[in-house]
Design an enzyme around this catalytic site. Structure first.
Site, PDB file in Angstrom:
ATOM      1  N   CYS A   1       0.911  -1.073   0.131  1.00  0.00           N
ATOM      2  CA  CYS A   1      -0.038   0.184   0.254  1.00  0.00           C
ATOM      3  C   CYS A   1       0.807   1.207   0.014  1.00  0.00           C
ATOM      4  O   CYS A   1       0.517   2.426   0.327  1.00  0.00           O
ATOM      5  CB  CYS A   1      -0.881  -0.113   1.197  1.00  0.00           C
ATOM      6  SG  CYS A   1      -1.869  -1.475   1.319  1.00  0.00           S
TER       7      CYS A   1
ATOM      8  N   CYS B   1      -4.350   4.943   8.521  1.00  0.00           N
ATOM      9  CA  CYS B   1      -4.960   3.352   8.540  1.00  0.00           C
ATOM     10  C   CYS B   1      -5.827   3.284   9.540  1.00  0.00           C
ATOM     11  O   CYS B   1      -6.265   2.053   9.741  1.00  0.00           O
ATOM     12  CB  CYS B   1      -3.537   2.888   8.868  1.00  0.00           C
ATOM     13  SG  CYS B   1      -2.818   3.410  10.423  1.00  0.00           S
TER      14      CYS B   1
END
Ligand code: SF4
Length: 247
Positions: free
Chosen positions: A208, A231
């Site tokens: 990511c 996150c």
């Protein structure tokens, strides 16, 4: 119920007061106060050992090398990050670095092939970061984060002290610029994360994290192409957790 509401009100008042007292103070003063007085023995630094992490790690090492440092190893990190962690821990003499890992049962049940990130990044971050960190923070009254206002529009009004999930979060570098971070690292002989030179100004998990072109927002390489900028550990409501081990 009444008790928890009055506890929350008291924490909110505390945060307000701390922000008033420390709005003009520098990061070292904020850390000194948090670590030695306000939350002594009840506070941890959460560090990703990413691009900017060396500054806070160095600052706490100057105060007390026994301060707990929590590092979430999602199982998807770059090898460079773990080697960088080991290098910094040794250089700074940090004595209590705890590696937090996801619950193996949770992984087996929800991400058996390790590919959840490809279809549902929120769910992946939840089981690999949010839940394990929430569990690890359970024994602390407060934690320190390295977030800064300049990093993203969602962080533009970040204060030095926040209340989140009944726990106070301290952001000593909230008003630091990228230039100040670099200068501090240079002045104190702190090594850069090896991936910064390769075009990664913000470093998370390997699947990511993308390279960032000059002039782009430094965090634009995180979850590129998705409507996701955090996150989830900064607005956590997790309750079930994983395991921690010391390194
Ligand atoms: Fe999973 Fe990506 Fe979140 Fe890491 S950053 S926990 S790989 S979704």
């Amino acid at each position: 119920m009444e008790h928890s509401q009055s506890h929350k009100a008291s924490l909110e008042a505390q945060v307000k007061l701390l922000n008033r007292m420390y709005s003009e103070r520098d990061a070292q003063d904020i850390l000194e106060h948090a670590l030695r007085e306000q939350f002594a023995g009840e506070i941890a630094l959460v560090s990703s050992f990413g691009a900017d992490s060396s500054v806070l790690l160095h600052m706490i090492s100057q105060i007390d090398v026994r301060i707990p440092v929590l590092f979430v190893d999602t199982g998807k990190l770059f090898g460079e990050t773990k080697r960088y962690r080991d290098e910094l821990v040794e250089q700074l003499g940090l004595l209590d670095v705890r590696v937090i890992t996801p619950d193996p049962e949770d992984l087996a049940e929800k991400d058996p092939k390790g590919a959840l990130w490809a279809t549902d990044t929120d769910a992946c971050c939840h089981i690999r970061k949010v839940v394990p960190l929430a569990e690890a923070l359970g024994g602390f009254e407060a934690w320190i984060s390295g977030r800064k206002r300049h990093q993203a529009s969602t962080r533009a009004s970040l204060e030095h002290f926040e209340l989140e999930e009944g726990r106070i979060k301290v952001n000593p570098l909230a008003n630091w610029t990228a230039t100040e971070v670099l200068q501090y690292a240079k002045d104190n002989g702190l090594p850069p994360h090896p991936l910064v030179a390769e075009g990664y100004p913000s470093i998370g998990c390997m699947p990511c994290t993308d390279k960032v072109a000059p002039g782009e927002d430094p965090r634009s390489g995180r979850w590129r192409g998705q409507n996701k900028t955090e996150c989830g550990i900064h607005f956590s409501s997790a309750s079930k957790g994983g395991a921690a081990q010391s390194i």
